[in-house]
Write a protein that holds these residues in place. Structure first.
Motif, PDB file in Angstrom:
ATOM      1  N   LYS A   1       5.727  26.576  19.717  1.00  0.00           N
ATOM      2  CA  LYS A   1       6.093  25.629  20.785  1.00  0.00           C
ATOM      3  C   LYS A   1       6.061  26.318  22.145  1.00  0.00           C
ATOM      4  O   LYS A   1       6.460  27.483  22.262  1.00  0.00           O
TER       5      LYS A   1
ATOM      6  N   SER B   1      14.101  33.782  14.989  1.00  0.00           N
ATOM      7  CA  SER B   1      13.908  35.168  15.447  1.00  0.00           C
ATOM      8  C   SER B   1      15.181  36.016  15.362  1.00  0.00           C
ATOM      9  O   SER B   1      15.135  37.178  14.971  1.00  0.00           O
TER      10      SER B   1
ATOM     11  N   ARG C   1      11.352  30.419  10.217  1.00  0.00           N
ATOM     12  CA  ARG C   1      10.651  29.824  11.360  1.00  0.00           C
ATOM     13  C   ARG C   1      10.817  30.760  12.558  1.00  0.00           C
ATOM     14  O   ARG C   1      11.858  30.749  13.213  1.00  0.00           O
TER      15      ARG C   1
ATOM     16  N   ARG D   1      10.706  32.726  25.332  1.00  0.00           N
ATOM     17  CA  ARG D   1      10.359  31.496  26.049  1.00  0.00           C
ATOM     18  C   ARG D   1      11.233  31.428  27.296  1.00  0.00           C
ATOM     19  O   ARG D   1      12.344  31.931  27.314  1.00  0.00           O
TER      20      ARG D   1
HETATM   21  C1  PLP Z   1      12.264  27.000  18.396  1.00  0.00           C
HETATM   22  C2  PLP Z   1      12.643  26.802  16.987  1.00  0.00           C
HETATM   23  C3  PLP Z   1      12.605  27.868  16.068  1.00  0.00           C
HETATM   24  C4  PLP Z   1      12.186  29.279  16.444  1.00  0.00           C
HETATM   25  O1  PLP Z   1      13.103  29.909  17.294  1.00  0.00           O
HETATM   26  P1  PLP Z   1      12.759  31.374  17.850  1.00  0.00           P
HETATM   27  O2  PLP Z   1      13.992  31.804  18.533  1.00  0.00           O
HETATM   28  O3  PLP Z   1      11.614  31.204  18.788  1.00  0.00           O
HETATM   29  O4  PLP Z   1      12.398  32.208  16.687  1.00  0.00           O
HETATM   30  C5  PLP Z   1      12.945  27.608  14.759  1.00  0.00           C
HETATM   31  N1  PLP Z   1      13.311  26.370  14.358  1.00  0.00           N
HETATM   32  C6  PLP Z   1      13.357  25.326  15.204  1.00  0.00           C
HETATM   33  C7  PLP Z   1      13.760  23.996  14.678  1.00  0.00           C
HETATM   34  C8  PLP Z   1      13.030  25.498  16.538  1.00  0.00           C
HETATM   35  O5  PLP Z   1      13.072  24.446  17.371  1.00  0.00           O
END
Ligand code: PLP
Length: 246
Positions: free
Chosen positions: A51, A218, A233, A242
């Motif tokens: 994203k 993360s 994820r 970001r």
């Molecule tokens: C953005 C997001 C992540 C990943 O988060 P990071 O801190 O970038 O690893 C995982 N799950 C969902 C639902 C998210 O919106």
């Protein structure tokens, strides 16, 4: 909240080699966490959360091996899927979805991880039936009891899964959660344990397909794996910090 962790600074990867290094680091950490908990790392899927990452940079990450991609906004995800259609990718929508956007998910997504209402399940089912296809879904559970978070209350999750049995085009793969955002790791782990406990009870009643657990981002994916995660994820650790939470 007073106990929010300082947001760590993840360096921006800007070349295929840097992406390859970040992905290798995450995979090594996944393997170590799996080993610590006596599990096989091959049972843990890495979803690269892309994203806000523009397509030019995303192409570099894909070249470095990130082919299983997660996006939280359906419009952005659909645009990327269309523009990167020349590549062999798997798209997972991991963010809250409005019912009127169901048809967009059906048009390109391989998986939807944030199913949280029967209205949405019905909208997806209707569109899927019309398109003659099925969709892998995860039910999002609110394990942190925070009002601003989406997800089914853990106490209502079994009844919700029971209802989903009647939507043939939705193939339930498991459960998804976002843990509390806090530096108190014990409270983070408690969220993961709640999800695992719901999964275990749902399994006894054969309500949750293979019973996948999508948990860990993360900042907490290693703890999540130790608590049983089968899908992590990971965004910022691969792509870089970001500008906003987005
Ligand atoms: C953005 C997001 C992540 C990943 O988060 P990071 O801190 O970038 O690893 C995982 N799950 C969902 C639902 C998210 O919106």
């Amino acid at each position: 909240m007073t106990d929010q962790p300082a947001r760590p600074l993840y360096p921006q990867a800007t070349s295929v080699a840097e992406f390859a290094q970040n992905i290798a680091d995450v995979r090594a950490n996944i393997a170590a966490a799996a080993e610590r908990s006596g599990r096989d790392a091959s049972g843990i899927r890495l979803l690269a959360v892309s994203k806000t990452v523009p397509e030019e940079r995303l192409r570099l990450a894909i070249e470095a091996g990130a082919t299983d991609l997660g996006e939280n906004k359906v419009q952005e995800a659909k645009r990327k899927a269309e523009n990167l259609a020349d590549l062999d990718l798997r798209w997972s929508v991991i963010g809250h979805l409005q019912t009127n956007k169901a048809k967009d998910v059906v048009s390109f997504a391989d998986e939807f991880q944030a199913l949280d209402s029967i209205r949405l399940a019905d909208a997806l089912d209707k569109r899927l039936q019309a398109a003659g296809r099925s969709l892998d879904v995860f039910v999002q559970v609110n394990t942190s009891a925070e009002e601003q978070k989406s997800g089914i209350d853990p106490a209502d999750a079994l009844a919700f899964l029971e209802e989903l049995k009647h939507r043939d085009s939705l193939h339930v793969q498991g459960l998804m959660t976002l843990a509390l955002f806090t530096s108190d790791t014990e409270r983070v782990r408690e969220c993961f344990r709640i999800l695992r406990d719901v999964r275990d009870r749902a399994r006894e009643r054969d309500l949750v397909g293979p019973g996948e657990l999508s948990m860990g981002m993360s900042g907490d994916y290693q703890a999540a794996i130790e608590e049983g995660s089968t899908v992590v994820r990971v965004g910022q650790k691969i792509f870089g910090s970001r500008a906003s939470i987005a």
